[in-house]
Design a protein around this motif. Structure first.
Motif, mmCIF file in Angstrom:
data_model
loop_
_atom_site.group_PDB
_atom_site.id
_atom_site.type_symbol
_atom_site.label_atom_id
_atom_site.label_comp_id
_atom_site.label_asym_id
_atom_site.label_seq_id
_atom_site.Cartn_x
_atom_site.Cartn_y
_atom_site.Cartn_z
ATOM 1 N N THR A 143 -21.240 -80.899 87.359
ATOM 2 C CA THR A 143 -21.194 -79.403 86.883
ATOM 3 C C THR A 143 -19.989 -79.527 85.995
ATOM 4 O OG1 THR A 143 -22.622 -78.710 88.593
ATOM 5 C CG2 THR A 143 -20.986 -76.970 87.438
ATOM 6 N N VAL A 144 -20.077 -78.975 84.803
ATOM 7 C CA VAL A 144 -18.938 -78.673 83.899
ATOM 8 C C VAL A 144 -18.751 -77.156 83.664
ATOM 9 C CG1 VAL A 144 -17.743 -79.072 81.806
ATOM 10 C CG2 VAL A 144 -19.150 -80.837 82.808
ATOM 11 N N PRO A 145 -17.539 -76.720 84.103
ATOM 12 C CA PRO A 145 -17.635 -75.164 83.680
ATOM 13 C C PRO A 145 -17.431 -74.748 82.386
ATOM 14 C CG PRO A 145 -15.347 -75.997 84.233
ATOM 15 C CD PRO A 145 -16.518 -77.175 84.579
ATOM 16 N N TRP B 52 -14.747 -78.189 92.051
ATOM 17 C CA TRP B 52 -13.847 -78.598 91.067
ATOM 18 C C TRP B 52 -12.970 -79.584 91.386
ATOM 19 C CZ3 TRP B 52 -13.672 -78.948 86.340
ATOM 20 C CH2 TRP B 52 -12.700 -78.777 85.529
ATOM 21 N N GLY B 53 -13.487 -81.105 91.668
ATOM 22 C CA GLY B 53 -12.709 -81.835 91.869
ATOM 23 C C GLY B 53 -12.392 -83.043 90.845
ATOM 24 N N PRO B 54 -12.018 -84.399 90.846
ATOM 25 C CA PRO B 54 -11.935 -85.411 89.761
ATOM 26 C C PRO B 54 -13.242 -85.624 89.235
ATOM 27 C CG PRO B 54 -10.640 -85.958 92.006
ATOM 28 C CD PRO B 54 -11.518 -84.776 92.271
ATOM 29 N N ALA B 55 -14.539 -85.717 89.781
ATOM 30 C CA ALA B 55 -15.521 -86.061 89.233
ATOM 31 C C ALA B 55 -15.847 -85.085 88.058
ATOM 32 C CB ALA B 55 -16.738 -86.105 90.283
ATOM 33 N N ASN B 56 -15.789 -83.745 88.598
ATOM 34 C CA ASN B 56 -15.980 -82.670 87.628
ATOM 35 C C ASN B 56 -15.078 -82.666 86.216
ATOM 36 O OD1 ASN B 56 -16.439 -81.667 90.706
ATOM 37 N ND2 ASN B 56 -18.079 -80.744 89.443
ATOM 38 N N GLN B 57 -13.875 -82.947 86.678
ATOM 39 C CA GLN B 57 -12.874 -83.158 85.575
ATOM 40 C C GLN B 57 -12.981 -84.096 84.753
ATOM 41 O OE1 GLN B 57 -9.246 -82.847 87.968
ATOM 42 N NE2 GLN B 57 -10.205 -81.203 89.032
ATOM 43 N N ALA B 58 -13.857 -85.393 85.277
ATOM 44 C CA ALA B 58 -14.034 -86.444 84.560
ATOM 45 C C ALA B 58 -15.141 -86.262 83.621
ATOM 46 C CB ALA B 58 -14.236 -87.650 85.429
ATOM 47 N N ALA B 59 -16.023 -85.258 84.096
ATOM 48 C CA ALA B 59 -17.221 -84.949 83.220
ATOM 49 C C ALA B 59 -16.796 -84.184 82.181
ATOM 50 C CB ALA B 59 -18.349 -84.370 84.235
ATOM 51 N N ALA B 60 -15.887 -83.225 82.368
ATOM 52 C CA ALA B 60 -15.499 -82.441 81.259
ATOM 53 C C ALA B 60 -15.073 -83.365 80.410
ATOM 54 C CB ALA B 60 -14.623 -81.276 81.794
ATOM 55 N N THR C 239 -12.570 -79.858 68.022
ATOM 56 C CA THR C 239 -11.380 -80.530 68.807
ATOM 57 C C THR C 239 -10.202 -80.692 68.125
ATOM 58 O OG1 THR C 239 -12.112 -82.686 68.303
ATOM 59 C CG2 THR C 239 -13.089 -81.905 70.541
ATOM 60 N N ALA C 240 -10.314 -80.160 66.788
ATOM 61 C CA ALA C 240 -9.148 -80.263 65.800
ATOM 62 C C ALA C 240 -8.427 -81.727 65.957
ATOM 63 C CB ALA C 240 -8.040 -79.090 66.615
ATOM 64 N N GLY C 241 -9.266 -82.779 65.775
ATOM 65 C CA GLY C 241 -8.926 -83.974 65.421
ATOM 66 C C GLY C 241 -8.507 -84.424 66.743
ATOM 67 N N HIS C 242 -8.317 -83.947 67.818
ATOM 68 C CA HIS C 242 -7.669 -84.640 69.037
ATOM 69 C C HIS C 242 -8.794 -85.235 69.780
ATOM 70 C CE1 HIS C 242 -3.936 -82.522 67.990
ATOM 71 N NE2 HIS C 242 -4.892 -81.328 68.119
ATOM 72 N N PRO C 243 -8.774 -86.597 69.944
ATOM 73 C CA PRO C 243 -9.728 -87.354 70.596
ATOM 74 C C PRO C 243 -9.933 -87.077 72.190
ATOM 75 C CG PRO C 243 -8.485 -88.818 70.065
ATOM 76 C CD PRO C 243 -7.577 -87.628 69.558
ATOM 77 N N GLU C 244 -8.715 -86.772 72.797
ATOM 78 C CA GLU C 244 -8.522 -86.703 74.154
ATOM 79 C C GLU C 244 -8.450 -85.327 74.639
ATOM 80 O OE1 GLU C 244 -9.709 -89.066 76.346
ATOM 81 O OE2 GLU C 244 -10.218 -90.524 74.997
ATOM 82 N N LEU C 245 -8.675 -84.982 75.756
ATOM 83 C CA LEU C 245 -8.237 -83.584 76.526
ATOM 84 C C LEU C 245 -6.540 -83.822 76.748
ATOM 85 C CD1 LEU C 245 -10.826 -82.443 79.050
ATOM 86 C CD2 LEU C 245 -9.904 -81.157 77.140
ATOM 87 N N GLN C 246 -6.026 -82.921 76.352
ATOM 88 C CA GLN C 246 -4.510 -83.049 76.641
ATOM 89 C C GLN C 246 -4.224 -82.675 78.073
ATOM 90 O OE1 GLN C 246 -2.313 -83.307 73.809
ATOM 91 N NE2 GLN C 246 -4.329 -83.708 72.830
ATOM 92 N N ALA C 247 -3.248 -83.483 78.651
ATOM 93 C CA ALA C 247 -2.719 -83.518 79.952
ATOM 94 C C ALA C 247 -2.264 -82.130 80.256
ATOM 95 C CB ALA C 247 -1.580 -84.369 80.124
ATOM 96 N N GLY C 248 -2.728 -81.371 81.277
ATOM 97 C CA GLY C 248 -2.286 -80.200 81.735
ATOM 98 C C GLY C 248 -3.488 -79.209 81.389
ATOM 99 N N THR C 249 -4.419 -79.502 80.752
ATOM 100 C CA THR C 249 -5.517 -78.548 80.307
ATOM 101 C C THR C 249 -6.276 -77.797 81.450
ATOM 102 O OG1 THR C 249 -6.053 -79.851 78.114
ATOM 103 C CG2 THR C 249 -7.721 -78.495 79.197
ATOM 104 N N PHE C 250 -6.196 -78.720 82.656
ATOM 105 C CA PHE C 250 -6.976 -78.079 83.903
ATOM 106 C C PHE C 250 -5.733 -77.748 84.836
ATOM 107 C CE2 PHE C 250 -10.774 -80.732 82.399
ATOM 108 C CZ PHE C 250 -11.137 -79.699 81.801
ATOM 109 N N TRP C 251 -5.669 -76.622 85.279
ATOM 110 C CA TRP C 251 -4.773 -76.090 86.529
ATOM 111 C C TRP C 251 -5.184 -76.826 87.722
ATOM 112 C CZ3 TRP C 251 -4.589 -72.217 90.457
ATOM 113 C CH2 TRP C 251 -3.363 -72.014 90.755
ATOM 114 N N LEU C 252 -4.276 -77.621 88.370
ATOM 115 C CA LEU C 252 -4.458 -78.240 89.568
ATOM 116 C C LEU C 252 -4.004 -77.618 90.671
ATOM 117 C CD1 LEU C 252 -5.181 -81.840 88.390
ATOM 118 C CD2 LEU C 252 -6.747 -79.990 88.728
ATOM 119 N N GLY C 253 -3.231 -76.235 90.551
ATOM 120 C CA GLY C 253 -2.236 -75.859 91.605
ATOM 121 C C GLY C 253 -2.972 -75.139 92.837
#
Length: 321
Positions: free
Chosen positions: A211-213, A282-290, A306-320
């Motif tokens: 599942t991807v949000p 909302w664990g590592p498997a879901n974040q990897a799917a995103a 994606t404005a030319g950025h090939p990878e999700l930026q670090a910190g996109t997902f809040w894990l707090g």
């Protein structure tokens, strides 16, 4: 004899007011037609805010773009938006981050008696598309078509417009099919229209099983760090409100009576789809799917989304949490 008692009474009242005033203020931007408003109403209706660690203030927004403007201007602390926008903003140096709100992702709708049974049947048909040419569902539907040997971008007549207008055009038979947001899709289904594919089914057929949000709370990481306890408390209470709406007919009826479109909210299918969108994991498997979905989207439409950025930026997902 009464003076000491009155002095203690007013001192206690002043202390309670001071403590209430010291609670962090959470300012949330709400779209008038958005489901976050349902949850805020449930928070209030069910008395969940009585012992909260925060004060809540809401601001009505015209659309998602207005929400992004309000967040960037600092007039609200939280909006509901998508994680691709968050990643793009982080690439530009902003510290926005994302926490899941819903995984429900729209659908492809046709009239009940339509001859359209498969994607191939869309050839030469008029397709309404909510969200514009860079809508995620539209890009993913094109990719699914490519995997089936179909060029949907060239093979269909595209009509871009706001969801309510597209619903009207479908009713007037001015378009043959409609790719739209889930609330509008569910309302059409209750009127007898048929869902050919949901947004979630499109993603799964593209090989992404977790599942991807689709949408989430978007806020500044720095703001969350400064208000961590209050923010975590809000998320806990929001979960409780969401679950109340999905398990209590009485709680659901209260919000149906609150909103002008209560007759629509009363539709069982609308509630069913809303509840299906609850993000249970909302664990590592879901974040990897995103991340997998992001890479797929990056390769579509000339990397514009994606404005030319090939990878999700670090910190996109809040894990707090």
């Amino acid at each position: 004899m009464k003076l000491p008692f009155l002095l203690v009474f007013f001192t206690l009242c002043y202390t309670n007011l001071t403590l209430a005033g010291d609670k962090p203020l959470i300012r949330i931007g709400l779209m008038a037609s958005g489901t976050l408003g349902w949850e805020i109403a449930a928070l209030q209706n069910e008395g969940l805010l009585a012992d909260s660690e925060f004060r809540l203030e809401t601001q009505t927004l015209a659309n998602q773009q207005a929400g992004k403007v309000a967040l960037q201007a600092g007039s609200v602390d939280i909006i509901v938006s998508d994680w691709i926008w968050v990643s793009g903003m982080r690439a530009e140096g902003a510290d926005y981050t994302f926490y899941p709100f819903s995984s429900t992702a729209g659908g492809l709708i046709v009239p009940a008696n339509s001859e359209i049974k498969t994607l191939a049947d869309l050839k030469s048909k008029k397709l309404g598309i909510a969200g514009g040419e860079l809508d995620k569902n539209w890009l993913l539907l094109q990719e699914l078509g490519q995997q089936q040997g179909l060029d949907l971008n060239a093979g269909v007549q595209k009509v871009y417009a706001a969801p309510p207008l597209l619903n009207q055009q479908l009713a007037e038979q001015r378009i043959d099919a409609l790719l739209t947001y889930w609330q509008f899709a569910a309302r059409l289904e209750t009127q007898g229209y048929r869902q050919l594919l949901s947004g979630e089914e499109i993603i799964k057929q593209l090989g992404i099983k977790e599942t991807v949000p689709s949408l989430g709370y978007v806020f500044k990481q720095s703001w969350a760090n400064q208000n961590l306890s209050a923010w975590q408390n809000f998320l806990t209470l929001a979960d409780q409100a969401r679950n109340k709406l999905c398990t209590s007919d009485q709680a659901w009826q209260k919000i149906a009576n609150t909103f002008a479109a209560g007759d629509d909210i009363n539709q069982p299918l609308l509630r069913e789809r809303y509840c299906q969108g609850r993000v249970q994991e909302w664990g590592p498997a879901n974040q990897a799917a995103a991340q997998q979905l992001y890479r797929l989207l990056h390769g579509l439409a000339g990397n514009k989304l994606t404005a030319g950025h090939p990878e999700l930026q670090a910190g996109t997902f809040w894990l707090g949490r």
